[in-house]
Structures are given as structure tokens and as C-alpha cells.
Design an enzyme around this catalytic site. Structure first.
Site, PDB file in Angstrom:
ATOM      1  N   GLY A 170      43.684  47.886  31.366  1.00  0.00           N
ATOM      2  CA  GLY A 170      43.381  48.218  32.747  1.00  0.00           C
ATOM      3  C   GLY A 170      44.597  48.024  33.617  1.00  0.00           C
ATOM      4  O   GLY A 170      45.671  47.655  33.124  1.00  0.00           O
TER       5      GLY A 170
ATOM      6  N   ASP B 277      36.606  51.585  43.412  1.00  0.00           N
ATOM      7  CA  ASP B 277      37.324  52.054  42.223  1.00  0.00           C
ATOM      8  C   ASP B 277      36.322  52.670  41.242  1.00  0.00           C
ATOM      9  O   ASP B 277      36.328  52.376  40.051  1.00  0.00           O
ATOM     10  CB  ASP B 277      38.068  50.888  41.575  1.00  0.00           C
ATOM     11  CG  ASP B 277      39.147  51.348  40.603  1.00  0.00           C
ATOM     12  OD1 ASP B 277      39.591  50.518  39.783  1.00  0.00           O
ATOM     13  OD2 ASP B 277      39.513  52.539  40.648  1.00  0.00           O
TER      14      ASP B 277
ATOM     15  N   PHE C 106      45.208  45.794  35.756  1.00  0.00           N
ATOM     16  CA  PHE C 106      45.682  44.426  35.954  1.00  0.00           C
ATOM     17  C   PHE C 106      45.733  43.618  34.672  1.00  0.00           C
ATOM     18  O   PHE C 106      45.948  42.422  34.700  1.00  0.00           O
ATOM     19  CB  PHE C 106      44.810  43.717  36.979  1.00  0.00           C
ATOM     20  CG  PHE C 106      44.948  44.327  38.334  1.00  0.00           C
ATOM     21  CD1 PHE C 106      46.193  44.366  38.947  1.00  0.00           C
ATOM     22  CD2 PHE C 106      43.860  44.878  38.974  1.00  0.00           C
ATOM     23  CE1 PHE C 106      46.331  44.938  40.198  1.00  0.00           C
ATOM     24  CE2 PHE C 106      44.002  45.436  40.218  1.00  0.00           C
ATOM     25  CZ  PHE C 106      45.238  45.490  40.843  1.00  0.00           C
TER      26      PHE C 106
END
Ligand SMILES: *[C@@H]1O[C@H](CO)[C@@H](O)[C@H](O)[C@H]1NC(C)=O
Ligand SMILES: *[C@@H]1O[C@H](CO)[C@@H](O)[C@H](O)[C@H]1NC(C)=O
Ligand SMILES: *[C@@H]1O[C@H](CO)[C@@H](O)[C@H](O)[C@H]1NC(C)=O
Ligand SMILES: *[C@@H]1O[C@H](CO)[C@@H](O)[C@H](O)[C@H]1NC(C)=O
Ligand SMILES: *[C@@H]1O[C@H](CO)[C@@H](O)[C@H](O)[C@H]1NC(C)=O
Ligand SMILES: *[C@@H]1O[C@H](CO)[C@@H](O)[C@H](O)[C@H]1NC(C)=O
Ligand SMILES: *[C@@H]1O[C@H](CO)[C@@H](O)[C@H](O)[C@H]1NC(C)=O
Ligand SMILES: *[C@@H]1O[C@H](CO)[C@@H](O)[C@H](O)[C@H]1NC(C)=O
Ligand SMILES: *[C@@H]1O[C@H](CO)[C@@H](O)[C@H](O)[C@H]1NC(C)=O
Ligand SMILES: *[C@@H]1O[C@H](CO)[C@@H](O)[C@H](O)[C@H]1NC(C)=O
Ligand SMILES: *[C@@H]1O[C@H](CO)[C@@H](O)[C@H](O)[C@H]1NC(C)=O
Ligand SMILES: *[C@@H]1O[C@H](CO)[C@@H](O)[C@H](O)[C@H]1NC(C)=O
Length: 822
Positions: free
Chosen positions: A642, A771, A644
Site C-alpha cells: 500500500g 480513499d 504507507f
């Protein structure tokens, strides 16, 4: 629990004794006249201060005193022989003039509220045979010179506030020894003046001291001796063995200590009550006296509860008289096995050995104790299985074997105990299912406690047969399924405990019939749905525990919900409303059942929530645990990358739960913020269509670097992106089922809509995901969609929810272009 306490013996035999007493109470020529009686009676009347029924009104000079209420005269001399003013609610004192009735043989002043002391002038009543002053409020000591009443057969002073000692004049240790020493064992006749005493009752007073050691010699014809509930101490005098006519020996609730003497000569003994004393030493041999009872062919009841008896039960217990109906020995330190020989006591009705240190098993030949009504073996170290032959005990009403180590199944044969009304098998290691025949046994009315075992399966619908049951406790087992709606037929329930199982589904409407319930504990299950409104009209309900479930919607505010002490709802993350004490978010839809699902236009001026410590939000898991779970964060465990950080598949040690572990790349800009945002967002929310966060790891790795990870439910079918745009080179692609068909697509869209509706409208502070894209929509084994990745969420603090744009199925796709058209 003490199932049975020994009751007092009635005085039926007293009247038989009157004949004998009359012979003993021979007439003597007296110098007093009947005028003495009249004056003494008037003096008695003068001492009475309260006479609510006015029975003493007739005591006036208009008629002769022999006709006065409660007065009986001798036929020949017209002298007072009996005074009976029992149960007249008289208050006041007993006049000393009572000592002037020199022909008096009986005094009955039972059940009044007479106070002051017993006048010592009673000691002048040489002919007195029956003195009954029980159940008054008399104080002071028993007059010492009562021993002059050498004809006394019945002395009943029970239920007063008498203090002091049982008079030494009745044959005290010190006097006797003194006389023996000096007179070489010859017992002075003066001490035998009460030798006709057969009934001695001084129970329920505050009498102190010891029992006269000479008791067996002083009272040779004693039949009933009752001193219970006093403060007597010391040994039970061994001489008591000489009271060979004793039928009742009631010493309960004192502080007698030491060794219990032999009872071998008491062939008439029926009831032996030594309960609530300090008898025994906790060592072997304490119970030898039981073997001395084997020739007592009339024995009915033995109660040795709450003493310090240690050692084992000898096999000789099987040689006790078959007349024995009660053997009650709970609260001692009796160890070893239960002798099989007990089976010979065929008339045994009560066998209570609760709270001892018994080991071994329940002998299966207990099925032969056909008259057994109560079997209590709770709080011991018994093991093995609960023998199915107990089902042969058709008279059994109470079975208590809680707090042992019983394992195996609950024998379904127990359902043959058609009189059973008390069943406690809690706190054992019982497994298997609840036998439907047993849980449907209509005789069960007091309690069914199967809690703290390892029972599996469902709660059988037969539970609905328990229409007369008061308390049902099946908590802390492994029970599954829904709460059977038949439970609503248990309309007598006041206590219902089902916590700590795996019950799911909603609380059935039928529960509405349990209006008398006082305590209901459904905590720590998987129950869901609304909290039923009918709970608010349960007026007896004082304790309600619904915590740690998945209840949804509005918490009622009436009835039991008014009391934040009595009601517990923590650990239900989808509840709203309720009293402020519950600290729940406000409900957005106040009662309206709007089907329309709205979205919010994002505001640029959103205030960020005050960031709070994440530590109190989610329970922590250690870095080491996650390292182990993911095989050292190996590439084989990697299931996603992902913005992060990485997502790994892991298996938690212990319960083997499969999880997804999202490790935040903290060096990357914004990753920490993302972690905090996600943790904060998920702290207070929970929904079927939101990815459930299981735990959080916020610590340092073995190199000392900050390490932050979130642990989620593992989603078997991965993310939606993979389904919409399968990567043909992916090694996983062959595992995917063909293609997303239309109904799956619709269902996924609805699931996502529910998730958004929840975030936007049903959270304490509206949350915007920010998101929303197929890769953040995860699919579980049943293809139910769960919205994940809350790293970019925004909290709409202070925003109005009236900013409604339209139906989500249309608008959402317009707002978030990344969501694919389906
Ligand atoms: C005296 O006793 C008689 C007989 O019981 C009764 O009828 C009468 O009322 C009493 N007199 C007084 C003054 O109480
Ligand atoms: C008391 O005795 C006298 C004479 O001995 C007798 O006349 C009187 O009736 C007696 N009183 C009662 C109440 O019996
Ligand atoms: C005393 O009261 C008890 C309980 O009411 C009753 O059973 C008993 O018969 C009474 N005794 C006498 C002598 O009136
Ligand atoms: C009756 O008893 C009282 C109190 O004990 C005493 O003072 C009185 O002398 C006695 N009367 C008679 C006539 O014996
Ligand atoms: C004591 O007497 C009262 C009436 O004065 C009665 O209600 C109560 O039951 C009695 N208690 C016993 C233990 O007999
Ligand atoms: C018992 O004691 C009382 C009070 O001391 C006294 O009046 C009575 O005469 C005594 N009785 C005997 C038989 O000594
Ligand atoms: C006991 O009775 C005898 C007569 O049998 C008598 O002489 C003696 O005084 C009595 N004892 C006491 C302590 O009063
Ligand atoms: C029983 O009484 C006899 C005298 O009759 C005496 O020798 C014996 O010691 C007594 N027993 C006990 C246990 O006191
Ligand atoms: C003894 O005390 C216990 C506990 O207080 C009580 O339940 C029981 O009824 C008492 N038994 C007797 C015979 O006094
Ligand atoms: C019971 O009686 C028998 C026969 O009289 C006797 O031998 C035995 O010792 C007695 N046992 C006890 C415990 O008293
Ligand atoms: C007692 O129960 C067992 C098993 O439950 C059964 O086999 C046996 O026949 C029963 N015995 C009697 C006497 O009923
Ligand atoms: C609230 O419930 C608790 C626990 O049941 C109770 O002790 C308390 O009295 C109740 N308070 C009110 C106001 O009803």
C-alpha cells in the site's frame, strides 16, 4: 449450601410424661392457703404492663381465681397447679410472688414478650415439673436455685436473652471435681436433685461457659438436651455417654471444640446435631465417633456441618442404622474417597458433603440409594464422570456437584429424575452437549446451573419446558447458535445468565414474556441486532449485561437503561444514543426508518480531531508476536503493498487466527499520521462492512526502530481490484472463481454503500473515507465486502449532515471516479 437444617423436636412426648410427673409431684401438706394464691395471681397481673387481648380482665374478684383465664386449680384443695398464658402477647415482668404458688406444677408463658429476669423465687416451687418460658425477652441468668425444683421434667428457656452459665448447681465441673476429690468419688445427692429432668431446652440465648462434666450422671433420664445457638465452649463432656435415654442431642451453633465422645450407649438416639461448632482437629480420627453410633438403631439424623472435622469417612458408616435419613457434613475438612458402603443406608434422603476435600469418584452404586432426595457434593476434589445410575434416583430433588473436576458428558439419564428441581453442575470440566431431555425436565424449578464447563452445541429448544424455573445459568461454556425463541416460555425466570458463549443472532421477541426477570446477562457473545425496546418495561430488571456483543442501533433510555450502574453495554461498537453516562455517539436517524442513503460533500475546512493516545484504543500485540505470525515478515507472507507500507498474511500463535498485518513504513512521509488516523477511526466504529481491526502493535523492532502495525481480520478473497482486473501473471489468479457475476457485483455495491452510510451518518463524528477504491474493498470467504484502509479518513467535526447530495449508488461513483462501474 446447606440443604436441610435440623428442626427442633416437638414436645409431643411431654404429655405422656405428665402422668409420671404427677407421681413425682406428690402432694405435701402446706401451711399456705388459697388466699396466698389469689394474692400472688393479682401480683402477677400487676407485673404485666401490656395485655392487648385483655385476657387478664377476667382476673377480678367477681369470680373465684380458679375460673380466671389460664388458671388451673387442683380439684381437692382448690390451689393453683397450672398457669398457662402462652401466646397472649403479654409484656412486662414475672412477679416474684410466683414463688408463693406452692402447689404449682406447670408454668406456660411461651410466645410473649416478657422481659426482666426470671425471678429466683421460682426456686421455691418444689412441685414444679414443667417450666416453659421460651420465646420471650427474658434477660439475666438462669436462677441458680432453680435446682431446688427437684421434680423438674421440662425446662425450656429457649429464645430469650439469657446470659451467664448453665448454673453450676445443675452439676458443674468444678463442684463435681471438688466433691469427688474430697469424698472419694461419691456423688453428693444434692447434685442429683434434678435427676428427673428429661427435657432441657435453653437454646437461642446468650449463655456462656461449659457444659457440666457430670451431665451424664446428673441427668440420667435426660431425653432431649438442646443448647443450640448460645456461646457455650469447651469439650462435649464424655460423661454424656451415660445419658442412655437421650433421643435428641442438639448442640449446634456454639463453640464446642475438641474430640467428640462416644455415643455407643445411646441406643435411643435419633438426632445428633453438632453443626456450627469448632469440633475436631482437622486430622485423621476426628470422625471415629461416627463408628460409635453403629448400634444406635433408631438414628435418623446426623448433622456435623461447619466444624473442623478432618480425616476420612470410615467404611463403618455403612453399618449405621438403615433408619438414617439425613447425613449432613458440609463445610469440614473431610478427605479421601466416599465409601461405597454408604449405599447400604437405603433410607438416606439427604446426603450433603459440600465443601470438604473429598477425592475419587461418586460411587456408581449410589443409584441404589432409592430414597435420596438431595445429593450435594459441591466444592470438593471429586473427579471422573457423573455416574449415569444417578438417573435411577427417582425421588432426587436436588443434585449439587458444582466445583469439582467432573468431566465427560452430562448423563442424559438424569432426566429420569422426575422430581429434580435443583441442578447445579457448574464449575467442572463437563463437555458434550446439553441433553435435551434434561434441559426439558419440567420439574426443574429452582435452578439449573451448568455454567463454567466446556459444553458445546446449541441450547436445546426443550428449555422452553422450564416454565416454572427461577434461575438458568449456562454462562461460560462453548455454546453456539441462536437464543431459542422457546426460552420465552420460561416465564418464571428471575435470573438468566448466558454470557461467555458464542450465541449469535438477535434477542428473540419471545423474550418479551420474561417480565419477571431481575438479572439478565448475555455478555460476551456474538449477539447482534437492535436492543429490544421491551426490556424497558421489565420493571423487576435490575442488572442487565449486554456488553461485548454486536448490538446495533439506538440504546433505549427508559427502564433499566436509566441506570448506568445496573446496565452494562460496553464493547458494542454500533450502539448509539442512550443516557450520556453510557458515552455513546448520538443517533443520527431519530427513530425514522429512512431507506435513503446519503453522502456528504467534503468540506475543505474540516477540523482535525483532537488526537488522543492510541494506546488506550486498541489492545496491543508485541513486535515479536507479529514477527512470528508472519514468518519474519517473509516475502511468502506478503499479500499487498500500500501507499504507507506492506500487508502480510499471518497466523497468530495460540488460537491460530489468520490475520492481515499492515506494517507502516514510518520513514515514508505521512505514514505515522496515517497509522494514527486509522487507529483513531477504527477505535469507536464497528460494522459488518468495515474491515475489523483486531489489534495494534505500537512498539520498536529489535533494532530499536519505531514499529507500527495494524492487525485485521484476514479476508480470504482479497481485494476487489484483483477481481475486477485480474493480473494474469499472478500465481494466485488460478484460485479465483471465474468472474464476478451480476448479483455479486450488486451485493458488493450495497455492502460498500452500507459501510459509507455508517461512516457518514451513524458514527459519533461523521467520517469520510477519502480513499474509496476497489483495492480498499476486501472480500471475505462469503464474498461480503469490507471497506478497509482508513489512512486518509477525515472527521467532519461540527459539520451538518444536511449536506445531502443524492443516492449513493449513483452519486458515489460520480464523486469517486476510481470506483469502477459495475
Ligand atoms: C371481671 O371478670 C368478669 C368475668 O370474666 C368479667 O365479665 C368482667 O367484665 C370483669 N370486670 C372487670 C371490671 O374487668
Ligand atoms: C379458699 O378456701 C376457702 C376456705 O378454705 C374457701 O371457702 C374458698 O372458696 C376458697 N377459694 C377458692 C377461690 O377456691
Ligand atoms: C408459639 O408460637 C409458635 C409459632 O407461632 C407456635 O407454633 C407454637 O405453637 C406456640 N407455642 C405455644 C405454646 O403457644
Ligand atoms: C409472696 O412472695 C413475695 C415476694 O417473694 C413475698 O414478699 C411475700 O412475703 C410472699 N407472700 C406470702 C403470703 O407468702
Ligand atoms: C414467638 O412468639 C411470637 C408471638 O409472640 C410468634 O409470632 C413467633 O412465631 C414465635 N417464635 C417462635 C420461634 O416460636
Ligand atoms: C431462691 O432464691 C430466691 C432469691 O434469692 C429466694 O427468695 C428463694 O427462697 C430461694 N429458694 C430456695 C429454695 O432457697
Ligand atoms: C436436694 O434434695 C435433698 C433431698 O433429697 C435436699 O436435702 C437438698 O437440700 C437438695 N439440694 C439442694 C442443693 O438444695
Ligand atoms: C458412666 O457412669 C458410670 C457410673 O454409673 C461411671 O463409672 C462411668 O465413668 C461413666 N462414664 C463416663 C464416660 O463418664
Ligand atoms: C446455626 O447457624 C446457621 C447459620 O447462622 C443457621 O443457618 C442455622 O439455622 C443454625 N442452626 C441452628 C440449629 O441453630
Ligand atoms: C454393638 O453391639 C455389639 C453387640 O452388643 C457389640 O459387640 C459392639 O461392640 C457394639 N458396637 C458399638 C460401636 O457399640
Ligand atoms: C440404574 O441405571 C443404570 C444406568 O443408568 C441401568 O443400567 C440400571 O438398570 C439401573 N438400575 C436400576 C436398579 O434401576
Ligand atoms: C442502579 O442499579 C444498581 C445495581 O443494580 C443499584 O444498586 C442502584 O440502586 C440502582 N439505582 C437506581 C437509582 O435505581
Amino acid at each position: 449450601m446447606k440443604l436441610v437444617s435440623m428442626s427442633f423436636v416437638e414436645f409431643q412426648s411431654c404429655h405422656l410424661l405428665l402422668g409420671m410427673a404427677f407421681a413425682l409431684c406428690f402432694n405435701q401438706v402446706s401451711s399456705t392457703t388459697n388466699e396466698t394464691d389469689r394474692v400472688a395471681l393479682l401480683a402477677f397481673k400487676a407485673g404485666i404492663t401490656g395485655d392487648p387481648f385483655g385476657v387478664l380482665n377476667s382476673w377480678n374478684n367477681s369470680i373465684g381465681f380458679c375460673q380466671w383465664y389460664g388458671v388451673t386449680c387442683s380439684w381437692k384443695h382448690r390451689r393453683v397447679t397450672a398457669l398457662d398464658l402462652s401466646s397472649q402477647r403479654l409484656s412486662g415482668s414475672i412477679s416474684p410472688h410466683i414463688g408463693n404458688h406452692s402447689f404449682l406444677r406447670e408454668i406456660w408463658l411461651v410466645n410473649n414478650t416478657l422481659d426482666h429476669e426470671i425471678p429466683p423465687q421460682v426456686g421455691q416451687l418444689r412441685r414444679l415439673c414443667h417450666l416453659r418460658l421460651d420465646n420471650n425477652s427474658l434477660v439475666g441468668e438462669i436462677p441458680k436455685n432453680i435446682s431446688i425444683c427437684s421434680n423438674l421434667v421440662t425446662l425450656v428457656l429457649q429464645g430469650n436473652r439469657l446470659i451467664g452459665e448453665i448454673p453450676g448447681e445443675l452439676g458443674s465441673l468444678s463442684k463435681l471435681q471438688a466433691f469427688e476429690n474430697r469424698l472419694s468419688g461419691i456423688i453428693p445427692s444434692s447434685l442429683l436433685n434434678l435427676s428427673s429432668l428429661a427435657f432441657f431446652y435453653v437454646g437461642q440465648n446468650w449463655i456462656q461457659g461449659t457444659l457440666p462434666t457430670s451431665i451424664g450422671l446428673t441427668f440420667p433420664v435426660l431425653e432431649e438436651f438442646s443448647v443450640h445457638e448460645n456461646q457455650l465452649e469447651g469439650l462435649i463432656p464424655p460423661s454424656i455417654s451415660n445419658c442412655t435415654k437421650l433421643v435428641l442431642l442438639q448442640l449446634a451453633n456454639n463453640t464446642f471444640s475438641g474430640k467428640v465422645p462416644s455415643f455407643e450407649n445411646m441406643h435411643k438416639l435419633q438426632k445428633l446435631a453438632l453443626d456450627y461448632n469448632h469440633l475436631g482437629s482437622g486430622k485423621a480420627g476426628d470422625l471415629n465417633f461416627l463408628c460409635s453410633l453403629t448400634n444406635n438403631t433408631k438414628l435418623l439424623k446426623v448433622d456435623i456441618t461447619m466444624n473442623k472435622f478432618g480425616g476420612m469417612l470410615s467404611k463403618c458408616i455403612g453399618n449405621l442404622s438403615t433408619t438414617l435419613t439425613h447425613f449432613v457434613a458440609w463445610g469440614n475438612q473431610i478427605n479421601g474417597e466416599i465409601p461405597e458402603e454408604i449405599e447400604k443406608l437405603v433410607n438416606l434422603e439427604i446426603l450433603n458433603m459440600d465443601l470438604n476435600k473429598l477425592s475419587g469418584v461418586i460411587p456408581s452404586n449410589f443409584g441404589n440409594l432409592q430414597n435420596l432426595v438431595a445429593l450435594a457434593l459441591g466444592g470438593n476434589n471429586l473427579g471422573g464422570t457423573i455416574p449415569s445410575p444417578l438417573g435411577n434416583l427417582t425421588k432426587l430433588m436436588a443434585l449439587d456437584s458444582h466445583g469439582n473436576n467432573f468431566h465427560g458428558k452430562i448423563p442424559s439419564q438424569l432426566s429420569n429424575c422426575q422430581s429434580l428441581y435443583y441442578l447445579d453442575l457448574s464449575h467442572n470440566n463437563l463437555s458434550g452437549t446439553i441433553p435435551p431431555q434434561l434441559i426439558g425436565l419440567t420439574s426443574l424449578t429452582i435452578i439449573v446451573n451448568l455454567s463454567h464447563n466446556h459444553l458445546v452445541g446449541v441450547l436445546p429448544t426443550e428449555v422452553g419446558n422450564l416454565g416454572a424455573l427461577t434461575a438458568l445459568d449456562i454462562s461460560d461454556n462453548l455454546l453456539v447458535g441462536e437464543i431459542p425463541s422457546s426460552l420465552g416460555d420460561c416465564t418464571s425466570l428471575t435470573t438468566l445468565r448466558m454470557g461467555g458463549n458464542f450465541f449469535h443472532g438477535s434477542i428473540p421477541q419471545s423474550i418479551k414474556s420474561l417480565g419477571g426477570i431481575e438479572e439478565m446477562d448475555l455478555s460476551c457473545n456474538n449477539l447482534s441486532g437492535q436492543i429490544p425496546e421491551f426490556l424497558t418495561i421489565f420493571h423487576s430488571l435490575k442488572v442487565l449485561n449486554l456488553s461485548y456483543n454486536k448490538f446495533q442501533g439506538m440504546l433505549p433510555r427508559e427502564g433499566v437503561f436509566k441506570n448506568a450502574t445496573g446496565t452494562s453495554i460496553i464493547g458494542n461498537n454500533e450502539l448509539c444514543g442512550g443516557l450520556p453516562e453510557f458515552h455513546l455517539p448520538n443517533c443520527i436517524y431519530k427513530g425514522s426508518k429512512r431507506r435513503k442513503i446519503n453522502i456528504i460533500i467534503l468540506s475543505k475546512k474540516v477540523n482535525k480531531p483532537v488526537s488522543s493516545s492510541i494506546d488506550d484504543s486498541c489492545p496491543n500485540v508485541s513486535y515479536g508476536t507479529l514477527l512470528k505470525a508472519t514468518d519474519g515478515f517473509s516475502s511468502m507472507s506478503l499479500i499487498g503493498v500500500g501507499s504507507f507500507g506492506f500487508v502480510y498474511r499471518g497466523i497468530l500463535e495460540g488460537d491460530g487466527t489468520i490475520v492481515a498485518v499492515k506494517v507502516f513504513h514510518l520513514v515514508r512521509c505521512g505514514a505515522l499520521k496515517s497509522f494514527i488516523a486509522e487507529c483513531e477511526a477504527l477505535k469507536n466504529i464497528r460494522h459488518r462492512n468495515l474491515l475489523k481491526i483486531l489489534t495494534v502493535c505500537s512498539s520498536t523492532d529489535y533494532q530499536g526502530n519505531d514499529f507500527k502495525a495494524l492487525v485485521y481480520q484476514f479476508m480470504d478473497n482479497g481485494n476487489l481490484e484483483r477481481w475486477l482486473h485480474p493480473n494474469p501473471t499472478s500465481s494466485h489468479s488460478n484460485e479465483l472463481p471465474k468472474k464476478l457475476n451480476f448479483s455479486w457485483r450488486i451485493n458488493i455495491a450495497i455492502d460498500v454503500a452500507f459501510a459509507l452510510d455508517y461512516l457518514h451518518h451513524r458514527c459519533h463524528i461523521p467520517i469520510v473515507h477519502c480513499d474509496l477504491k476497489p483495492s480498499n474493498v476486501l472480500l471475505d470467504a462469503q464474498m461480503v465486502a469490507h471497506l478497509g484502509d482508513f489512512g486518509l479518513v477525515k472527521f467532519l467535526v461540527g459539520s451538518s449532515l444536511d449536506v445531502v447530495v443524492g443516492e449513493i449508488l449513483v452519486k458515489c461513483f460520480e464523486v469517486d471516479k476510481t470506483f469502477p462501474s459495475i
